[in-house]
Design a protein around this motif. Structure first.
Motif, short mmCIF file in Angstrom:
data_model
loop_
_atom_site.label_atom_id
_atom_site.label_comp_id
_atom_site.label_asym_id
_atom_site.label_seq_id
_atom_site.Cartn_x
_atom_site.Cartn_y
_atom_site.Cartn_z
N PRO A 189 0.92 -0.98 -0.07
CA PRO A 189 0.06 0.06 -0.07
C PRO A 189 0.93 1.36 -0.06
CG PRO A 189 -0.67 -1.50 1.69
CD PRO A 189 0.58 -2.09 1.29
N ILE A 190 1.96 1.25 0.73
CA ILE A 190 2.82 2.31 0.74
C ILE A 190 3.38 2.58 -0.55
CG2 ILE A 190 5.32 3.29 1.35
CD1 ILE A 190 4.47 1.79 4.07
N THR A 191 3.91 1.60 -1.23
CA THR A 191 4.34 1.61 -2.87
C THR A 191 3.08 2.51 -3.80
OG1 THR A 191 6.01 0.12 -2.50
CG2 THR A 191 5.30 0.57 -4.64
N ALA A 192 1.91 1.67 -3.53
CA ALA A 192 0.78 2.29 -4.50
C ALA A 192 0.63 3.57 -4.22
CB ALA A 192 -0.32 1.22 -4.08
N ALA A 193 0.58 4.18 -3.01
CA ALA A 193 0.14 5.49 -2.70
C ALA A 193 1.44 6.55 -2.93
CB ALA A 193 -0.18 5.56 -1.25
N ALA A 237 9.10 7.37 -11.01
CA ALA A 237 9.29 7.35 -12.44
C ALA A 237 7.84 6.65 -12.94
CB ALA A 237 10.28 6.23 -12.66
N PHE A 238 7.12 6.07 -11.98
CA PHE A 238 5.84 5.45 -12.46
C PHE A 238 4.61 6.07 -12.07
CE2 PHE A 238 9.44 2.58 -11.75
CZ PHE A 238 9.58 2.01 -13.11
N ASP A 239 3.70 6.50 -12.76
CA ASP A 239 2.43 7.37 -12.47
C ASP A 239 1.11 6.69 -12.18
OD1 ASP A 239 1.96 6.31 -14.81
OD2 ASP A 239 2.20 8.21 -15.79
N THR A 240 1.24 5.54 -11.84
CA THR A 240 0.05 4.83 -11.50
C THR A 240 0.40 3.73 -10.31
OG1 THR A 240 0.05 3.08 -12.99
CG2 THR A 240 -1.02 5.04 -13.77
N PRO A 241 -0.66 3.82 -9.55
CA PRO A 241 -0.57 2.52 -8.51
C PRO A 241 -0.27 1.47 -9.06
CG PRO A 241 -2.51 4.03 -7.98
CD PRO A 241 -2.19 4.36 -9.46
N ALA A 242 -0.63 1.03 -10.04
CA ALA A 242 -0.59 -0.33 -10.45
C ALA A 242 0.84 -0.54 -10.91
CB ALA A 242 -1.59 -0.77 -11.67
N ALA A 243 1.05 0.35 -11.82
CA ALA A 243 2.68 0.47 -12.18
C ALA A 243 3.86 0.55 -11.08
CB ALA A 243 2.77 1.65 -13.13
N ARG A 244 3.31 1.23 -10.06
CA ARG A 244 4.18 1.35 -8.96
C ARG A 244 4.35 -0.17 -8.21
NH1 ARG A 244 2.06 6.45 -8.76
NH2 ARG A 244 0.55 5.97 -7.37
N VAL A 245 3.44 -0.57 -8.02
CA VAL A 245 3.38 -1.95 -7.26
C VAL A 245 3.98 -3.00 -8.29
CG1 VAL A 245 1.78 -3.85 -6.60
CG2 VAL A 245 1.25 -1.46 -5.86
#
Length: 217
Positions: free
Chosen positions: A25-29, A34-42
């Motif tokens: 959740p921390i990464t998603a938020a 460099a990654f602009d959406t929660p899905a991309a960050r996770v």
């Protein structure tokens, strides 16, 4: 395998699960990377060697807790990769990466679980409980596929998206010669540790066999 051994392996898996429950959740938020959406960050989180190796720890820990007598080449290689990978993770993090980020609160706790608690629990568990006899020369050689495949994927992906998970593989900043030299050093560390685990496993297995023989006589 004894009940304490099964409980230890289950605990090693639980450490990883708790860390992921905190970190995802921390990464998603998170914002500003460099990654602009929660899905991309996770999704990107699961390209880090640390995270993948902790997943191997959880997977093999559960397998050993549920079916401690199971033996297969796949389990041998995956467990060796888990032990080696988490050892390398702990060493590299505490020698090269620990001071690069100032983490606070829950994120700092997840970081502690991934990089410190998990390596300690796994290495101690392997020394205390094994299981013995899973490591041979073939398993050592096959275990090298994991870090080499990760490195190849990371360099190709990095060249496409211009992003690298760790500074020592950042080609855009260091260049390929330095990155390859760094990678060779870490691969050599991986191989040396694998050879050491093979030797220690054989010694501990002989001691266990001798102890069993004395008890049975």
């Amino acid at each position: 395998m004894s009940t304490p051994a099964r409980a230890w392996h289950a605990t090693s898996a639980l450490v990883v699960v708790v860390a992921l429950v905190i970190q995802v959740p921390i990464t998603a938020a998170a914002t500003g990377g460099a990654f602009d959406t929660p899905a991309a960050r996770v999704a990107n989180l699961f390209t880090f060697f640390t995270i993948l190796t902790n997943l191997l720890v959880a997977l093999t820990g559960v397998a050993l807790a549920l079916a401690p007598r199971r033996r297969s080449t796949l389990l041998s290689v995956l467990r060796l990769d888990a032990v080696l990978g988490i050892t390398v993770t702990g060493i590299v993090f505490h020698t090269l990466l620990a001071d690069l980020a100032d983490l606070r609160g829950a994120e700092a706790f997840a970081d502690l679980l991934f990089h410190t608690v998990s390596p300690i629990v796994v290495v101690l568990g392997w020394l205390l409980f094994g299981p013995r006899g899973l490591i041979d020369r073939r398993a050592v050689l096959l275990s090298l596929l994991y870090p080499l495949l990760w490195l190849g994927f990371t360099l190709v992906r990095g060249a496409v998206i211009d992003w690298y998970p760790y500074p020592f593989v950042d080609v855009s900043r260091l260049g390929y010669p330095t990155v390859l030299l760094n990678s060779l050093g870490i691969t050599a560390l991986f191989l040396v540790l694998a050879a050491a685990l093979l030797g220690v496993d054989r010694v501990l297995a002989r001691r266990a066999d001798a102890r069993s023989a004395r008890i049975g006589s």
